[in-house]
Design an enzyme around this catalytic site. Structure first.
Site, PDB file in Angstrom:
ATOM      1  N   ASP A  11      62.717  -5.662  39.311  1.00  0.00           N
ATOM      2  CA  ASP A  11      63.205  -5.515  40.715  1.00  0.00           C
ATOM      3  C   ASP A  11      63.104  -3.879  41.082  1.00  0.00           C
ATOM      4  O   ASP A  11      62.256  -3.718  41.947  1.00  0.00           O
ATOM      5  CB  ASP A  11      64.806  -5.798  40.866  1.00  0.00           C
ATOM      6  CG  ASP A  11      64.918  -7.313  41.188  1.00  0.00           C
ATOM      7  OD1 ASP A  11      63.833  -8.045  41.290  1.00  0.00           O
ATOM      8  OD2 ASP A  11      65.952  -7.774  41.289  1.00  0.00           O
TER       9      ASP A  11
ATOM     10  N   HIS B 160      56.831  -7.390  35.262  1.00  0.00           N
ATOM     11  CA  HIS B 160      57.151  -8.230  33.921  1.00  0.00           C
ATOM     12  C   HIS B 160      55.966  -7.920  32.810  1.00  0.00           C
ATOM     13  O   HIS B 160      56.336  -8.130  31.784  1.00  0.00           O
ATOM     14  CB  HIS B 160      57.594  -9.782  34.325  1.00  0.00           C
ATOM     15  CG  HIS B 160      58.711 -10.138  34.771  1.00  0.00           C
ATOM     16  ND1 HIS B 160      59.911  -9.504  34.277  1.00  0.00           N
ATOM     17  CD2 HIS B 160      59.182 -10.899  35.821  1.00  0.00           C
ATOM     18  CE1 HIS B 160      60.898 -10.187  34.988  1.00  0.00           C
ATOM     19  NE2 HIS B 160      60.599 -10.910  36.114  1.00  0.00           N
TER      20      HIS B 160
ATOM     21  N   HIS C 250      57.100  -7.499  41.564  1.00  0.00           N
ATOM     22  CA  HIS C 250      57.930  -7.737  40.638  1.00  0.00           C
ATOM     23  C   HIS C 250      57.347  -8.580  39.303  1.00  0.00           C
ATOM     24  O   HIS C 250      57.705  -8.115  38.185  1.00  0.00           O
ATOM     25  CB  HIS C 250      59.068  -8.864  41.279  1.00  0.00           C
ATOM     26  CG  HIS C 250      59.981  -9.402  40.417  1.00  0.00           C
ATOM     27  ND1 HIS C 250      61.276  -8.899  40.556  1.00  0.00           N
ATOM     28  CD2 HIS C 250      59.972 -10.454  39.415  1.00  0.00           C
ATOM     29  CE1 HIS C 250      62.112  -9.870  39.505  1.00  0.00           C
ATOM     30  NE2 HIS C 250      61.349 -10.586  38.950  1.00  0.00           N
ATOM     31  N   GLU C 251      56.403  -9.547  39.749  1.00  0.00           N
ATOM     32  CA  GLU C 251      55.817 -10.027  38.493  1.00  0.00           C
ATOM     33  C   GLU C 251      54.664  -9.149  37.650  1.00  0.00           C
ATOM     34  O   GLU C 251      54.820  -9.396  36.393  1.00  0.00           O
ATOM     35  CB  GLU C 251      54.780 -11.165  38.964  1.00  0.00           C
ATOM     36  CG  GLU C 251      55.574 -12.454  39.691  1.00  0.00           C
ATOM     37  CD  GLU C 251      56.699 -12.987  38.603  1.00  0.00           C
ATOM     38  OE1 GLU C 251      56.324 -13.237  37.626  1.00  0.00           O
ATOM     39  OE2 GLU C 251      57.805 -13.547  39.112  1.00  0.00           O
TER      40      GLU C 251
ATOM     41  N   GLU D 163      65.086  -8.512  34.504  1.00  0.00           N
ATOM     42  CA  GLU D 163      65.225  -8.811  36.016  1.00  0.00           C
ATOM     43  C   GLU D 163      65.308  -7.445  36.869  1.00  0.00           C
ATOM     44  O   GLU D 163      64.746  -7.376  37.865  1.00  0.00           O
ATOM     45  CB  GLU D 163      66.069  -9.868  36.463  1.00  0.00           C
ATOM     46  CG  GLU D 163      65.658 -11.132  36.149  1.00  0.00           C
ATOM     47  CD  GLU D 163      64.047 -11.313  36.557  1.00  0.00           C
ATOM     48  OE1 GLU D 163      64.005 -11.190  37.583  1.00  0.00           O
ATOM     49  OE2 GLU D 163      63.513 -12.057  35.680  1.00  0.00           O
TER      50      GLU D 163
HETATM   51 ZN   LIG Z   1      61.578 -11.810  37.477  1.00  0.00          ZN
END
Ligand SMILES: [Zn+2]
Length: 494
Positions: A211, A145, A141-142, A207
């Site tokens: 995901d 980003h 997830h990170e 987000e």
């Molecule tokens: Zn996040």
């Protein structure tokens, strides 16, 4: 290696529950805010945040973090988290920056990513994970980003509505660097404003994207994609037990909907059966014993609860945890028995070699540690676990010049390794080499962004050099480089 303490420690007891918070670890008072005077940086052009600048900003923040946060400088944990993280990165699309993963000793359940591919996770988050796939789902997830440039996009979007804030954000890096002074970056109260300015919220769609792509990434990297929803569920449960709603969670909640969505997404991948990963379990046991601010009774209980099934990997992690506890209590014979037993199954496991070396040093038998590690230096001299343990054994055996050789060679390829610089300072002091000691101290200060002290050390070294032109030229060149680096940071803007 025994625990290497970071210079500054922060404790955060509240659960700051979110996957994305960015610099959410400090509370900022308005008084501190008022003290800051920001340089004029002009309007930020939205297209001007290049990858190259992102990397430079990332480097500056990493320096700041080294001095402000209890970063876990543990070679085994560093290696483990980077192994998992880089496995994911190898399968990711749109990778434009190098990636570096690190842990912060903090109970709050948190992970964050910032410019230049730096991804940090709290030890508290690690301890909440029950298997490697859960940890990988957070890292995936990170990473997303970063690869999707969510932070840059968020900054650019915010810049349109509030250019002054964004100028201030980047300006404060320069300010912090410029005014570091004697205490280094850590000494500047005003820079706390950064944490507020940097509390950039990703949008809901960011987000969702993190995901979605993150789950695809974990699946592609052969982790269990169903782990994300399991882990989100655990985080939500943690939040239910906490009395205070963290600010970050208000804007980015781990909602039932989000958990359900991640579950549905995972169902589009074929289910995978993954057996427990020994390295994950050993890393978890190590964090429990060494990077966990609690009583021995609580640690013993957690070890029992976490490694309680009959799988041999769980049994090994439990025994490893017990060995670390025995070592901590200076019960070296107990620790030795446990580690020797573990090494019968996995003689080359670095977690066990590291503890065995510590035990030999505890027993005041550095020669045994040297013999053990020397064998491994023949084919993995540059491995941080081997190199750092070997150096520390050589230092214990008063073999200073050998230790210096090993450390210098290691630092050639790992110039940002804090424990290695600390040991080199110590080795040079013991070997009676003041010039080399000053030079090593300069590098240590520079890693924390404390250029003033770093330069002072280099001048001290320079003043002592007699009849050694090579060193003199080297020191002069380094002074020039550090001045340039300091200047570049002052001028850093988007
Ligand atoms: Zn996040």
């Amino acid at each position: 290696m025994t625990k290497n303490k970071s210079p500054r420690r922060f404790r955060q007891s509240a659960i700051s529950l979110c996957l994305l918070p960015f610099f959410a670890w400090q509370n900022v008072t308005s008084a501190q805010d008022g003290a800051i005077k920001l340089p004029e940086l002009g309007t930020v052009a939205s297209s001007s945040l290049t990858i190259e600048k992102e990397i430079r900003i990332g480097k500056a923040y990493k320096m700041m973090m080294r001095s402000r946060l209890p970063i876990v400088n543990d070679p085994l944990l560093e290696q483990y988290i980077n192994d998992v993280g880089l496995t994911l990165v190898a399968n990711a699309n749109d990778v434009k920056t190098p990636f570096e993963f690190f842990m912060v000793e903090n109970k709050a359940i948190n992970a964050f990513a910032f410019f230049g591919g730096h991804v940090g996770i709290h030890t508290g988050l690690f301890l909440l994970a029950d298997n490697e796939s859960e940890l990988a789902s957070v890292l995936g997830h990170e990473i997303t980003h970063v690869t999707q440039r969510h932070l840059a996009r968020s900054i650019e979007a915010r810049e349109k509505t509030s250019p002054a804030t964004m100028a201030a954000l980047l300006g404060s890096i320069a300010l912090v660097m410029a005014g570091a002074g004697d205490a280094g970056i850590a000494g500047i109260q005003t820079s706390l404003a950064l944490s507020q300015q940097l509390a950039i919220n990703y949008t809901r769609s960011n987000e969702r994207e993190a995901d979605r792509i993150g789950i695809a990434l974990t699946a592609k990297s052969k982790f269990d994609p169903a782990s994300a929803s399991v882990f989100f569920g655990k985080m939500a449960a943690q939040h239910r037990y906490s009395s205070k709603m963290p600010a970050m969670l208000q804007s980015h909640p781990v909602t039932e909907l989000r958990i359900a969505e991640t579950r549905v997404r995972a169902q589009s991948y074929s289910p995978v059966a993954i057996s427990p990963n020994l390295s994950f379990l050993l890393a978890k046991a190590r964090i429990m014993v060494r990077f966990n601010d609690t009583t021995d009774d609580v640690i013993n209980h957690s070890l029992k609860m976490s490694f309680n099934n009959n799988e041999s990997t769980h049994q090994m992690a439990y025994d490893y945890g017990k060995a670390l506890m025995a070592f901590k209590l200076k019960q070296y014979d107990v620790a030795l028995n446990l580690i020797q037993h573990l090494r019968r199954t996995e003689p080359d496991n670095l977690f066990f070699i590291d503890t065995l070396s510590d035990i030999y040093l505890g027993l005041k038998k550095p020669q045994l540690a040297i013999k053990l590690l020397k064998h491994y230096t023949s084919y993995m001299a540059n491995n941080s676990v081997i190199a750092l343990n070997y150096s520390s054994a050589l230092l214990e055996a008063n073999q200073y010049s050998k230790a210096i050789t090993v450390l210098e060679r290691f630092l050639n390829t790992h110039p940002h390794n804090i424990p290695a610089w600390s040991m080199l300072i110590d080795a040079n002091r013991k070997a009676g080499k003041p010039i080399e000691r000053n030079i090593a101290k300069a590098e240590h200060f520079a890693l924390y962004g404390n250029f003033e002290q770093a330069l002072k050390e280099l001048y001290k070294a320079h003043n002592q050099i007699k009849n050694d032109q090579i060193t003199q030229v080297k020191v002069q060149a380094r002074i020039k480089q550090l001045r340039q680096q300091e200047e570049d940071l002052k001028n850093l803007k988007i």
